[in-house]
Design an enzyme around this catalytic site. Structure first.
Site, PDB file in Angstrom:
ATOM      1  N   TYR A 242     -25.240  11.219  40.668  1.00  0.00           N
ATOM      2  CA  TYR A 242     -24.042  11.786  41.294  1.00  0.00           C
ATOM      3  C   TYR A 242     -23.833  11.252  42.710  1.00  0.00           C
ATOM      4  O   TYR A 242     -22.714  11.223  43.208  1.00  0.00           O
ATOM      5  CB  TYR A 242     -24.136  13.314  41.355  1.00  0.00           C
TER       6      TYR A 242
ATOM      7  N   LYS B 153     -35.875  10.981  31.029  1.00  0.00           N
ATOM      8  CA  LYS B 153     -35.994   9.882  30.074  1.00  0.00           C
ATOM      9  C   LYS B 153     -37.044   8.917  30.618  1.00  0.00           C
ATOM     10  O   LYS B 153     -36.739   7.771  30.974  1.00  0.00           O
ATOM     11  CB  LYS B 153     -34.640   9.185  29.876  1.00  0.00           C
TER      12      LYS B 153
ATOM     13  N   ASP C 241     -32.822  13.514  25.348  1.00  0.00           N
ATOM     14  CA  ASP C 241     -32.133  13.505  24.047  1.00  0.00           C
ATOM     15  C   ASP C 241     -32.776  14.510  23.100  1.00  0.00           C
ATOM     16  O   ASP C 241     -32.097  15.250  22.389  1.00  0.00           O
ATOM     17  CB  ASP C 241     -32.084  12.085  23.453  1.00  0.00           C
TER      18      ASP C 241
ATOM     19  N   ASP D  53     -26.331  18.739  34.013  1.00  0.00           N
ATOM     20  CA  ASP D  53     -24.901  18.980  33.798  1.00  0.00           C
ATOM     21  C   ASP D  53     -24.636  19.115  32.298  1.00  0.00           C
ATOM     22  O   ASP D  53     -23.973  20.057  31.848  1.00  0.00           O
ATOM     23  CB  ASP D  53     -24.103  17.810  34.395  1.00  0.00           C
TER      24      ASP D  53
ATOM     25  N   ASP E  57     -24.112  22.834  29.850  1.00  0.00           N
ATOM     26  CA  ASP E  57     -22.922  23.114  29.028  1.00  0.00           C
ATOM     27  C   ASP E  57     -23.344  23.436  27.593  1.00  0.00           C
ATOM     28  O   ASP E  57     -22.810  24.346  26.960  1.00  0.00           O
ATOM     29  CB  ASP E  57     -21.978  21.898  28.986  1.00  0.00           C
TER      30      ASP E  57
HETATM   31  C1  IPM Z   1     -20.455  21.406  36.849  1.00  0.00           C
HETATM   32  C2  IPM Z   1     -19.206  20.580  36.769  1.00  0.00           C
HETATM   33  C3  IPM Z   1     -19.184  19.618  37.945  1.00  0.00           C
HETATM   34  C4  IPM Z   1     -20.352  18.670  37.797  1.00  0.00           C
HETATM   35  C5  IPM Z   1     -17.870  18.853  38.171  1.00  0.00           C
HETATM   36  C6  IPM Z   1     -16.681  19.781  38.279  1.00  0.00           C
HETATM   37  C7  IPM Z   1     -17.953  17.942  39.373  1.00  0.00           C
HETATM   38  O1  IPM Z   1     -19.148  19.924  35.542  1.00  0.00           O
HETATM   39  O2  IPM Z   1     -20.635  22.116  37.851  1.00  0.00           O
HETATM   40  O3  IPM Z   1     -21.254  21.372  35.907  1.00  0.00           O
HETATM   41  O4  IPM Z   1     -20.259  17.641  37.099  1.00  0.00           O
HETATM   42  O5  IPM Z   1     -21.397  18.948  38.380  1.00  0.00           O
HETATM   43 MG    MG Z   2     -20.680  20.466  34.175  1.00  0.00          MG
END
Ligand code: IPM
Ligand code: MG
Length: 378
Positions: free
Chosen positions: A149, A200, A233, A257, A261
């Site tokens: 990032y 990884k 993975d 990240d 999710d």
């Molecule tokens: C998160 C989001 C952010 C990230 C974006 C909005 C920059 O996806 O907080 O997980 O990628 O970190």
């Molecule tokens: Mg995210």
């Protein structure tokens, strides 16, 4: 609001609702805060600010230096969400996401805590079989200020002949790995005493360093916690195969990240999960912190009263717990959310047959009513 609360305020909170559904969900968390101020004298001084596309529209940048300064001085930041199609074509430095990334970087919020908990009432709402997810309670600790990032070099360059080259750099140092590792091991000590470190190492030098340094840190300071390692993975696969094998997962910025999710969806909806982003504790015991739901700005449903405010309300509960040491009130808010779900109150994202569909605001009402009920019966 700030004037009314400032007399006896426990501290200052910078509220940055942002874009899309951000303002709607932050408004409901603010109502919970107002309730705590009125009924329990747990009051904060709120400062309102802009971030993301909202800031770009007003000031031409996704975060102003002034808002950044206020964030550095606040006791905590409560953020909604950033981004939307309206700003997709902007140059990188003007994109709404840059506002959030600058907050994380400049506040040095290196540890991102993303709990994935399945409420009993929502086990059926998951896209996975209820027996796979019922009782799930995992904590993902994501490194938040390093890795790909922020790594240099980065950018897009012209390399001639109609060709361009895009580059980002994945980079970690011992110190960055140790400090987030410590947070993960500390949290594990207060939970199931298990940490799974994810990278990884089979492909990336930064991943190999991550594995070696986590192993060293564990041996030196946290031998009482069980440590395992997993390739990212495989972890993605294990999370849908048998998520209950995990207690705490510690991983880098990009893998964190994605895996968070995925873990969020196990719980039924992205609309349920809060997060805390924490900096280092200073000599006076204070640490910078930002709290936000892990869902995005959901522009498709913005302004329609459809968004689920629970992730933001639960983020506010994390704020009470981690920034102000108010475990009693944090438990109370979390309990109220759990009970509302038990009562079958649902926003659209977690709706199931036979349950009651409510708007964003009505979900806030239900949480407030439950807070009233819980405190009356105590
Ligand atoms: C998160 C989001 C952010 C990230 C974006 C909005 C920059 O996806 O907080 O997980 O990628 O970190
Ligand atoms: Mg995210």
């Amino acid at each position: 609001m700030s004037a009314a609360n400032s007399k006896s305020a426990l501290g200052t909170i910078l509220a940055l609702p942002g874009d899309g559904i951000g303002p709607e969900v932050v408004a409901e968390a603010r109502r919970v805060a107002a309730w705590l101020a009125d009924t329990r004298s747990v009051a904060f001084q709120f400062i309102d600010g802009l971030v993301g596309g909202a800031s770009y529209e007003a000031h031409g940048v996704p975060l102003t230096d002034e808002t950044m300064r206020v964030a550095m001085e606040a006791d905590a930041v409560l953020l909604g969400a950033v981004g939307g199609p309206k700003w997709d074509k902007l140059e990188f430095k003007f994109k709404p996401e840059r506002g959030l990334l600058r907050l994380r970087k400049d506040m040095d919020l290196f540890a991102n805590l993303r709990p994935a908990m399945v409420y009993p009432a929502l086990a059926e709402a998951s896209t996975l079989k209820p027996e796979i997810v019922a009782g799930l309670d995992i904590m993902i600790v994501r490194e938040l200020t390093g890795g790909v990032y922020f790594g240099e070099p980065r950018g897009i360059t012209d390399i001639g002949g109609g060709n361009r080259r895009g580059i980002n750099t994945q980079v970690y140092t011992t110190q960055e790995i140790h400090r987030v590792g410590r947070v993960a091991f500390d949290i594990a000590r207060a939970r199931g005493r298990k940490v799974c470190s994810v990278e990884k190492a089979n492909v990336m030098e930064s991943g190999l360093l991550w594995r070696e340094e986590i192993t060293k840190l564990h041996a030196a300071e946290f031998a009482d916690v069980a440590l395992s390692h997993m390739y990212a993975d495989n972890c993605a696969m294990q999370l849908v195969r048998n998520p209950k094998q995990f207690d705490v997962i510690v991983t880098d910025n990009l893998f964190g990240d994605m895996l968070s999710d995925e873990a969020a969806q196990l719980t039924g909806s992205l609309g349920m999960l809060p997060s805390a982003s924490l900096g280092a504790t200073d000599s006076s015991g204070k640490r910078r912190a930002l709290y936000e739901p892990i869902h995005g700005s959901a522009p498709d449903i913005a302004g329609q009263g459809m968004a689920n405010p629970l992730a933001t309300i639960l983020s506010f509960a994390m704020l009470l717990r981690y920034s102000f040491n108010r475990a009693v009130e944090a438990d109370l808010v979390e309990q109220a959310v759990g009970n509302v779900l038990e009562h079958g109150v649902r926003t659209r994202d977690i709706l199931q047959p036979g349950k009651t569909l409510v708007s964003t605001k009505a979900m806030g009402d239900a949480v407030l009513a439950e807070l009233e009920r819980l405190t009356k019966t105590r």
